[in-house]
Design an enzyme around this catalytic site. Structure first.
Site, PDB file in Angstrom:
ATOM      1  N   GLN A 136       0.754  -1.185   0.137  1.00  0.00           N
ATOM      2  CA  GLN A 136      -0.176  -0.049   0.087  1.00  0.00           C
ATOM      3  C   GLN A 136       0.687   1.261  -0.005  1.00  0.00           C
ATOM      4  O   GLN A 136       1.963   1.277   0.396  1.00  0.00           O
ATOM      5  CB  GLN A 136      -0.956   0.067   1.146  1.00  0.00           C
ATOM      6  CG  GLN A 136      -0.204  -0.107   2.570  1.00  0.00           C
ATOM      7  CD  GLN A 136      -1.227  -0.270   3.662  1.00  0.00           C
ATOM      8  OE1 GLN A 136      -1.504   0.531   4.417  1.00  0.00           O
ATOM      9  NE2 GLN A 136      -1.748  -1.536   3.788  1.00  0.00           N
ATOM     10  N   HIS A 166       0.011   5.523   0.951  1.00  0.00           N
ATOM     11  CA  HIS A 166      -0.779   6.518   1.640  1.00  0.00           C
ATOM     12  C   HIS A 166      -0.442   7.919   0.885  1.00  0.00           C
ATOM     13  O   HIS A 166       0.732   8.442   0.609  1.00  0.00           O
ATOM     14  CB  HIS A 166      -0.510   6.884   3.105  1.00  0.00           C
ATOM     15  CG  HIS A 166      -0.395   5.672   3.802  1.00  0.00           C
ATOM     16  ND1 HIS A 166      -1.692   5.016   3.829  1.00  0.00           N
ATOM     17  CD2 HIS A 166       0.354   5.109   4.875  1.00  0.00           C
ATOM     18  CE1 HIS A 166      -1.502   3.849   4.567  1.00  0.00           C
ATOM     19  NE2 HIS A 166      -0.385   4.177   5.263  1.00  0.00           N
ATOM     20  N   GLU A 180       3.452   7.809   8.886  1.00  0.00           N
ATOM     21  CA  GLU A 180       3.235   7.157  10.168  1.00  0.00           C
ATOM     22  C   GLU A 180       4.478   6.656  10.616  1.00  0.00           C
ATOM     23  O   GLU A 180       5.651   6.585   9.942  1.00  0.00           O
ATOM     24  CB  GLU A 180       2.253   6.067   9.938  1.00  0.00           C
ATOM     25  CG  GLU A 180       2.688   5.147   8.798  1.00  0.00           C
ATOM     26  CD  GLU A 180       1.641   4.025   8.359  1.00  0.00           C
ATOM     27  OE1 GLU A 180       0.360   4.439   8.357  1.00  0.00           O
ATOM     28  OE2 GLU A 180       1.910   2.871   8.320  1.00  0.00           O
ATOM     29  N   HIS A 229       4.828   0.297   1.252  1.00  0.00           N
ATOM     30  CA  HIS A 229       5.273  -0.734   2.038  1.00  0.00           C
ATOM     31  C   HIS A 229       4.222  -1.701   2.246  1.00  0.00           C
ATOM     32  O   HIS A 229       2.921  -1.617   1.897  1.00  0.00           O
ATOM     33  CB  HIS A 229       5.177   0.283   3.320  1.00  0.00           C
ATOM     34  CG  HIS A 229       3.988   1.071   3.959  1.00  0.00           C
ATOM     35  ND1 HIS A 229       3.494   2.327   3.226  1.00  0.00           N
ATOM     36  CD2 HIS A 229       3.014   0.750   4.716  1.00  0.00           C
ATOM     37  CE1 HIS A 229       2.237   2.419   3.803  1.00  0.00           C
ATOM     38  NE2 HIS A 229       1.846   1.297   4.620  1.00  0.00           N
ATOM     39  N   ARG A 279      -3.936   0.622  -2.518  1.00  0.00           N
ATOM     40  CA  ARG A 279      -3.413  -0.912  -2.638  1.00  0.00           C
ATOM     41  C   ARG A 279      -2.980  -1.455  -4.057  1.00  0.00           C
ATOM     42  O   ARG A 279      -3.626  -1.103  -4.996  1.00  0.00           O
ATOM     43  CB  ARG A 279      -4.556  -1.845  -1.877  1.00  0.00           C
ATOM     44  CG  ARG A 279      -4.940  -1.486  -0.334  1.00  0.00           C
ATOM     45  CD  ARG A 279      -6.067  -2.366   0.070  1.00  0.00           C
ATOM     46  NE  ARG A 279      -6.385  -2.023   1.505  1.00  0.00           N
ATOM     47  CZ  ARG A 279      -7.209  -1.288   1.646  1.00  0.00           C
ATOM     48  NH1 ARG A 279      -8.072  -0.560   0.681  1.00  0.00           N
ATOM     49  NH2 ARG A 279      -7.546  -0.933   3.177  1.00  0.00           N
TER      50      ARG A 279
END
Length: 395
Positions: free
Chosen positions: A96, A98, A133, A261, A280
């Site tokens: 995936q 972001h 993140e 990642h 994804r």
């Protein structure tokens, strides 16, 4: 304003562990479902509640943003700018990416205009925010993070002998740049029919082969694990293109927006900007959108030696520095003597282990492993003591 214990939501995704959260934190799992993520924060898909009042954290914040968040955070973000999770992976998560902030805003608006429901399976953008993140390992944590150096990618594909991909590999060798990597990765992720089946057969034939380099052996161990769960998924090739990183308990890594990642196995704390946007490309039964993912991907390789964060030991905490303003992250070690921390923005404090007392503004709470406390900006400071370890997320 007082501090509050939080009642949090557990997300039962298929890749989650049935036992990890009960073993680490004593959480009940009466229905024996996979407990994938514990959400701590104010995101609408899983908002925490204040235990003492049974009010949603988002409602509590909206009642007086300046006092709860601080005037700077209230003006800049208008909401709690981070989402704090416990993530327990038993099976691999999807490959995936972001999206960044600007693309998230555009994508969210576009899908709203198209009338795609927020909970629709094909929805890419759940909110208008980015999602950088940090991951802090509670157990050994296996993952992939960013593209390998191009010379490593070339060496791995040549060593594994994927002859059906000769033309793609030759093109990357002739153009070993970000543009070349984008074309190569897009070609891999969009393989179909006979060529896809042949490529997967060739990589599976290498499982267990002797005489391979340590780098190839490690990549193929990951590919083999992916094949056990998703035998016909092109994501089986991902470990040949993405960096493999294994965090020991107490180690952390950061993932920028636009970084490909995947998480393979383990339990960790995950702190991110307040978003649920995921694009994804494989290793999932959920919606896959390769064109949207590649349009939101940075194709600059990452040095594998730079993946883990270097913590900074301060007088009262261990800080893991991150290159964004949405959140900061510390580990606090509680001792019998009382320690004081001053609040610079709203905080969520999570008890990793032990029994710890936390006090502020006339309120005293006892925390045990798996429990969390919300500290508003107006608390000014709080004290803690006991025996154990706390994770602190703030902005």
């Amino acid at each position: 304003m007082a501090i509050f214990k939080l009642t949090n939501c557990i997300q039962n995704y298929a890749w989650g562990s049935i036992t990890a959260m009960s073993e680490l934190f004593g959480f009940e799992n009466i229905e024996n479902k996979p407990q994938a993520e514990l959400w701590m924060g104010a995101h609408p898909n899983g908002c925490s509640r204040l235990e003492q009042t049974d009010i949603l954290l988002a409602d509590y914040i909206s009642q007086n943003k300046n006092l709860v968040l601080g005037s700077y955070t209230a003006a800049r973000y208008g909401e709690l700018p981070f989402l704090f999770k416990v993530l327990a992976a038993h099976r691999p998560l999807s490959i995936q990416v972001h999206p960044n902030k600007a693309n998230s805003e555009r994508g969210f608006e576009r899908e709203n205009e198209q009338g795609i429901a927020l909970d629709a399976a094909k929805r890419n953008y759940k909110d208008p925010n980015h999602k950088p993140e940090l991951v802090y390992a509670l157990t050994c944590y296996k993952a992939m993070n960013g593209f390998r150096p191009i010379e490593h990618i070339l060496a791995l594909f040549e060593e594994v002998h994927l002859s059906t991909l000769y033309s793609e590999l030759s093109s990357l060798k002739a153009m070993p740049t970000a543009d070349g990597l984008q074309k190569f990765f897009t070609s891999l992720m969009t393989l179909s029919g006979k060529r896809k089946a042949t490529a997967l057969s060739e990589v599976k034939a290498a499982f267990g082969r002797s005489g391979l380099s340590a780098m190839a052996q490690e990549a193929l161990i990951y590919s083999h694990s992916f094949a056990e769960h998703y035998p016909d998924d092109i994501g089986i090739l991902a470990p040949l293109t993405l960096n493999i990183v294994e965090l020991e308990p107490g180690e952390a890594m950061f993932l920028h927006a636009e970084t490909p990642h995947a998480y393979m196995q383990g339990t960790a704390l995950e702190i991110m900007a307040n978003s649920d946007n995921v694009l994804r490309a494989g290793l999932t039964a959920k919606h896959i959108d390769v064109p949207e993912l590649t349009a939101n991907t940075c194709f600059e390789p990452i040095d594998p030696e730079q993946l883990k964060l270097s913590p900074i030991n301060r007088e009262d905490r261990v800080n893991f520095p991150v290159p964004i303003d949405d959140f900061a992250f510390d580990i606090l070690h509680a001792e019998p003597n009382v320690k004081t921390l001053f609040v610079r923005g709203a905080e969520i404090v999570f008890c990793i282990e032990g029994d710890i007392q936390i006090c502020s503004a006339g309120t005293t709470l006892i925390m045990k492993a798996g429990e969390s406390v919300f500290v508003p900006f107006s608390a000014v400071s709080y004290q803690f003591n006991g025996n154990g370890r706390l994770a602190r997320t703030y902005n």
